[in-house]
Design a protein around this motif. Structure first.
Motif, PDB file in Angstrom:
ATOM      1  N   VAL A   7       6.378  -5.574   5.599  1.00 44.96           N
ATOM      2  CA  VAL A   7       5.371  -4.555   5.914  1.00 44.96           C
ATOM      3  C   VAL A   7       5.662  -3.882   7.247  1.00 44.96           C
ATOM      4  N   SER A   8       6.321  -4.588   8.143  1.00 42.05           N
ATOM      5  CA  SER A   8       6.520  -4.028   9.479  1.00 42.05           C
ATOM      6  C   SER A   8       7.642  -2.997   9.523  1.00 42.05           C
ATOM      7  N   ASP A   9       8.334  -2.783   8.410  1.00 44.21           N
ATOM      8  CA  ASP A   9       9.376  -1.748   8.402  1.00 44.21           C
ATOM      9  C   ASP A   9       8.810  -0.343   8.227  1.00 44.21           C
ATOM     10  N   SER A  10       7.527  -0.260   7.843  1.00 47.04           N
ATOM     11  CA  SER A  10       6.903   1.058   7.717  1.00 47.04           C
ATOM     12  C   SER A  10       6.008   1.291   8.921  1.00 47.04           C
ATOM     13  N   GLU A  11       6.125   2.467   9.499  1.00 48.62           N
ATOM     14  CA  GLU A  11       5.256   2.778  10.639  1.00 48.62           C
ATOM     15  C   GLU A  11       3.809   2.924  10.193  1.00 48.62           C
ATOM     16  N   ASP A  12       3.627   3.344   8.945  1.00 48.86           N
ATOM     17  CA  ASP A  12       2.277   3.564   8.440  1.00 48.86           C
ATOM     18  C   ASP A  12       2.211   3.095   6.984  1.00 48.86           C
ATOM     19  N   PRO A  13       2.165   1.763   6.799  1.00 48.82           N
ATOM     20  CA  PRO A  13       2.225   1.250   5.420  1.00 48.82           C
ATOM     21  C   PRO A  13       1.064   1.745   4.543  1.00 48.82           C
ATOM     22  N   GLY A  14      -0.066   2.012   5.162  1.00 49.89           N
ATOM     23  CA  GLY A  14      -1.197   2.516   4.383  1.00 49.89           C
ATOM     24  C   GLY A  14      -0.890   3.858   3.740  1.00 49.89           C
ATOM     25  N   ALA A  20       2.344   6.978  -2.966  1.00 46.30           N
ATOM     26  CA  ALA A  20       2.735   6.404  -4.264  1.00 46.30           C
ATOM     27  C   ALA A  20       1.811   6.908  -5.370  1.00 46.30           C
ATOM     28  N   LEU A  21       0.528   6.999  -5.054  1.00 42.42           N
ATOM     29  CA  LEU A  21      -0.418   7.486  -6.067  1.00 42.42           C
ATOM     30  C   LEU A  21      -0.150   8.951  -6.402  1.00 42.42           C
ATOM     31  N   ALA A  22       0.297   9.717  -5.419  1.00 42.61           N
ATOM     32  CA  ALA A  22       0.667  11.112  -5.689  1.00 42.61           C
ATOM     33  C   ALA A  22       1.912  11.171  -6.581  1.00 42.61           C
ATOM     34  N   LEU A  23       2.877  10.300  -6.323  1.00 40.17           N
ATOM     35  CA  LEU A  23       4.085  10.247  -7.167  1.00 40.17           C
ATOM     36  C   LEU A  23       3.745   9.839  -8.594  1.00 40.17           C
ATOM     37  N   LEU A 151       3.394  -3.947  -2.166  1.00 38.53           N
ATOM     38  CA  LEU A 151       2.988  -2.535  -2.113  1.00 38.53           C
ATOM     39  C   LEU A 151       2.392  -2.110  -3.458  1.00 38.53           C
ATOM     40  N   ALA A 152       2.996  -2.557  -4.552  1.00 40.87           N
ATOM     41  CA  ALA A 152       2.418  -2.267  -5.877  1.00 40.87           C
ATOM     42  C   ALA A 152       1.032  -2.899  -6.015  1.00 40.87           C
ATOM     43  N   ASP A 153       0.863  -4.076  -5.444  1.00 36.48           N
ATOM     44  CA  ASP A 153      -0.447  -4.737  -5.480  1.00 36.48           C
ATOM     45  C   ASP A 153      -1.492  -3.884  -4.748  1.00 36.48           C
ATOM     46  N   LEU A 154      -1.109  -3.361  -3.602  1.00 33.18           N
ATOM     47  CA  LEU A 154      -2.056  -2.533  -2.824  1.00 33.18           C
ATOM     48  C   LEU A 154      -2.378  -1.218  -3.540  1.00 33.18           C
ATOM     49  N   ILE A 155      -1.370  -0.655  -4.192  1.00 31.25           N
ATOM     50  CA  ILE A 155      -1.614   0.565  -4.983  1.00 31.25           C
ATOM     51  C   ILE A 155      -2.646   0.258  -6.070  1.00 31.25           C
ATOM     52  N   THR A 156      -2.492  -0.882  -6.711  1.00 32.64           N
ATOM     53  CA  THR A 156      -3.390  -1.272  -7.806  1.00 32.64           C
ATOM     54  C   THR A 156      -4.807  -1.501  -7.275  1.00 32.64           C
ATOM     55  N   ASN A 295       2.729  -0.127 -11.583  1.00 39.02           N
ATOM     56  CA  ASN A 295       2.762   0.403 -10.216  1.00 39.02           C
ATOM     57  C   ASN A 295       4.011  -0.025  -9.434  1.00 39.02           C
ATOM     58  N   ARG A 296       4.751  -0.995  -9.958  1.00 44.50           N
ATOM     59  CA  ARG A 296       6.041  -1.334  -9.339  1.00 44.50           C
ATOM     60  C   ARG A 296       6.957  -0.101  -9.308  1.00 44.50           C
ATOM     61  N   GLU A 297       6.863   0.709 -10.355  1.00 46.48           N
ATOM     62  CA  GLU A 297       7.685   1.924 -10.401  1.00 46.48           C
ATOM     63  C   GLU A 297       7.399   2.823  -9.198  1.00 46.48           C
ATOM     64  N   PHE A 298       6.129   2.967  -8.864  1.00 42.76           N
ATOM     65  CA  PHE A 298       5.772   3.932  -7.817  1.00 42.76           C
ATOM     66  C   PHE A 298       5.880   3.320  -6.424  1.00 42.76           C
ATOM     67  N   SER A 299       5.762   2.009  -6.323  1.00 45.03           N
ATOM     68  CA  SER A 299       6.034   1.398  -5.016  1.00 45.03           C
ATOM     69  C   SER A 299       7.519   1.562  -4.686  1.00 45.03           C
ATOM     70  N   ALA A 300       8.374   1.365  -5.666  1.00 41.45           N
ATOM     71  CA  ALA A 300       9.812   1.563  -5.419  1.00 41.45           C
ATOM     72  C   ALA A 300      10.112   3.037  -5.146  1.00 41.45           C
TER      73      ALA A 300
END
Lengths: 312, 312, 312
Positions: A7-14, A20-23, A151-156, A295-300
């Motif tokens: 998670v710490s590799d993204s400056e803004d994981p939120g 992802a939802l837009a994708l 990330l897919a879990d959070l999208i869900t 949602n794994r597709e869109f997290s990737a």
């Protein structure tokens, strides 16, 4: 992003969740991946990760090359300075660097051996890839984390639209000794949301402090389930008695009776799931596990997109 | 078409032959597959099916993802309600549904175990895929049928341009116990043509009634070959003494001497073929088996095209 | 070019080096491969060849299909006239012809068994592919040659910009019995340049006359290294005592001390390399082996380009 290991590799994981939802609404809208190639290196089996990450890359117009390193290639030596006169045919530092030269982004899946905590938590394999690769590395699950899953879990969870959800990560039984990666990772990602998080597990199954800091621990599964909006089930082997299976007296299999204790709670699991061991058929068949998997597709895809955008 | 498991999935299977021949002349003319993905799931080995179906999809502009389920992924449980505390890691219903979510069309190859006729003829594996998949399923050979092969066979026979051909499906020897799928399927497809069909086999090797209904049965190979335009050779294990190898006294290997009994007949086989066991080198080297194999590309392409056209 | 099995398949192999360097500067400039498919058939493991050749094809806009023949397909019979009643399921002549029908160019990797010199040096497997394929064959390493590697080696040497370089091909230790292919091939390619070539090897490790003709042989490694611009290290098993490991008294492992004897020489190796057996970590870490590996992409790309240009 320059790499995606935690998670710490993204400056803004939120923000990744929203993008992802837009994708998901328009998967083919951005063809930034044209003439770019994703390499996927598997040291271990994979179904969802393999297919969803390929699909995500193709959605962006990328080419994909898959390498089952142990079956298609050579046996890999991972220790620095080794005198390679045994079975191992190629050093990880050479394999990593060479593979990275043929691609623009490299994904790596590697499991822990669950024998030495120090070795597994050093993340030697994926870190060697990071060190020797000439291109960004994406974790497709490493010894201690599975960020694309989280990330897919959070999208869900975002799709459920529950404000301040009460989330329970519950240990559940399993016939084999499993890594802690999915659970560790889920905890470090769920903390960036407004969720209230409880870890329900038998005594001795608490996770590493870095992940459970700020998390309520509960050794009574029924009590933890009361009023929960989300039950995230997962088995893992002991962290403190490393890699061991401890005696568990209660039955931690998740049943409809236990789900009835929740606030009409949703059941989540990363799959593959041992039916009627981790949870009963009835629980799984009324769950959101397929939405999670989709949602794994869109997290990737969002991770690849962020990495490609930075490259331009 | 919504799926492709047998001849009865097409409202007009004869039209598929003509459309396939048109595609053979102009394979890249229709790029309907752009931004569509074909998933290919293999429970068993495959060469022609694997390559021809990939090629067919790419001809239409599709992306392809290949999954060797037993090698790349997890061990699959196929029984409903199983308590999954053994070796099997993922239930077929979960694997099927999840894989279907990442693709637009899903092809599945599965072989029969040849132990229980009831189990094999229930087509449990491919039917579970049909039940749980969110997208159309194409059979890449199932326990009892191989429709992409049969459609390629009909395309090949159509290219011969023989009116009312006399077609003999002849059993031939083989060192192993083989499925009945290719033979069953050939019979249910050849019946939609104007061909006159004979099944030549040793006693005890008659196929299931649903396939041989309306077909002449002949236990004398020489007699069956007399005046034939097409000899389609194939080995299969006994249907009535299920999965068994029965004692066969005559030599059923197809030789040039036997082919000389025909009306300048063409030799067909689905490949792979055991040379000098099923048929002699001389027979195979003067056959149309490669034309048949090439037509696998266009049988797959027309099936994908029909399915994609219905999706629009 | 109509095929690519050895240096003699190109009318002007030197021009390939220059064209490859141009492709390296602009890999996506020529999309001649649109609607063309490359098939890659592996009888043996492969990492660099697998990935670099796929990438090369995709650079040209080609589709790629990969076939691990022994794992994904059927067991292959290679002997003409065989009565196929044993384990082998498909004859190479059928597999080769059928696979060739689904692609525009076919690459094949096959290793020698190192039991019979006559059999290995007859190049039966790749020659059967040449004989039965309907499309051009590219060697991805055969029993006695590895031309894509050698072309990449020449590209790398050209990049060094040394006039009349002194090149030493040095035998080095290895725990296994290895083919002579890389070394044979390197010698037949390096001869087309202006390099001065020495083969350094223990007595009994001289290669076949057709490759060492015109090459200085030296059994003293230190002496051979004196003043060298390039040290190309490789292990191979004995050609004259075919496939054997001979007793070697000196230590042929390449160390920094030995490299210090050279004219600031560059160390080359085709990879994978046994670290601290073939050469020490220090030597490898200061070498040009990664540049060599990267150039595999452009050696494959120029070969594919030449073949596709001839097809038009």
């Amino acid at each position: 992003m320059q790499q995606f290991l935690s998670v710490s590799d993204s400056e803004d994981p939120g923000s990744l969740v929203k993008k992802a939802l837009a994708l998901k609404k328009d998967p083919f809208g951005n063809q930034i991946g044209k003439n770019k190639t994703l390499g996927l290196v598997f040291f271990n089996p994979s179904l969802r990760t393999r297919m969803s990450t390929q699909k995500a890359a193709m959605n962006l117009g990328m080419n994909v090359m898959v390498m089952n390193i142990d079956k298609d290639g050579w046996k890999i030596e991972t220790h620095d300075g080794a005198i390679m006169d045994g079975d191992n045919q190629e050093h990880i530092k050479d394999a990593a660097r060479v593979m990275s030269q043929y691609v623009d982004v490299l994904g790596v899946r590697t499991f822990p051996a669950l024998k030495s905590r120090e070795e597994d938590y050093s993340e030697n394999v994926i870190n060697q890839f990071v060190k020797h690769s000439e291109v960004p590395i994406i974790s497709l699950e490493s010894a201690t984390r599975h960020p694309l899953q989280s990330l897919a879990d959070l999208i869900t969870i975002e799709e459920l639209g529950i404000k301040k959800p009460k989330v329970v990560l519950s240990w559940a039984p399993h016939p084999r000794i499993l890594p802690q990666a999915v659970s560790n990772s889920f905890l470090e990602w769920i903390k960036i949301t407004d969720a209230e998080v409880t870890l329900a597990c038998p005594e001795g199954y608490e996770l590493d402090d870095q992940f459970i800091d700020g998390v309520t621990i509960c050794h009574d599964q029924d009590k933890a389930f009361e009023g929960a909006d989300i039950i995230y089930a997962k088995n893992w082997s002991s962290y403190h008695h490393y890699g061991q299976r401890l005696e568990v007296k209660q039955d931690w299999t998740i049943t409809s009776d236990k789900m009835a204790l929740t606030n009409n709670g949703k059941f989540m699991h990363c799959l593959p799931i041992r039916r009627n061991v981790v949870a009963t058929d009835e629980v799984i068949d009324h769950s959101i596990v397929y939405q999670q998997a989709k949602n794994r597709e869109f997290s990737a895809q969002v991770v690849l997109l962020e990495i490609l955008e930075r490259m331009k």
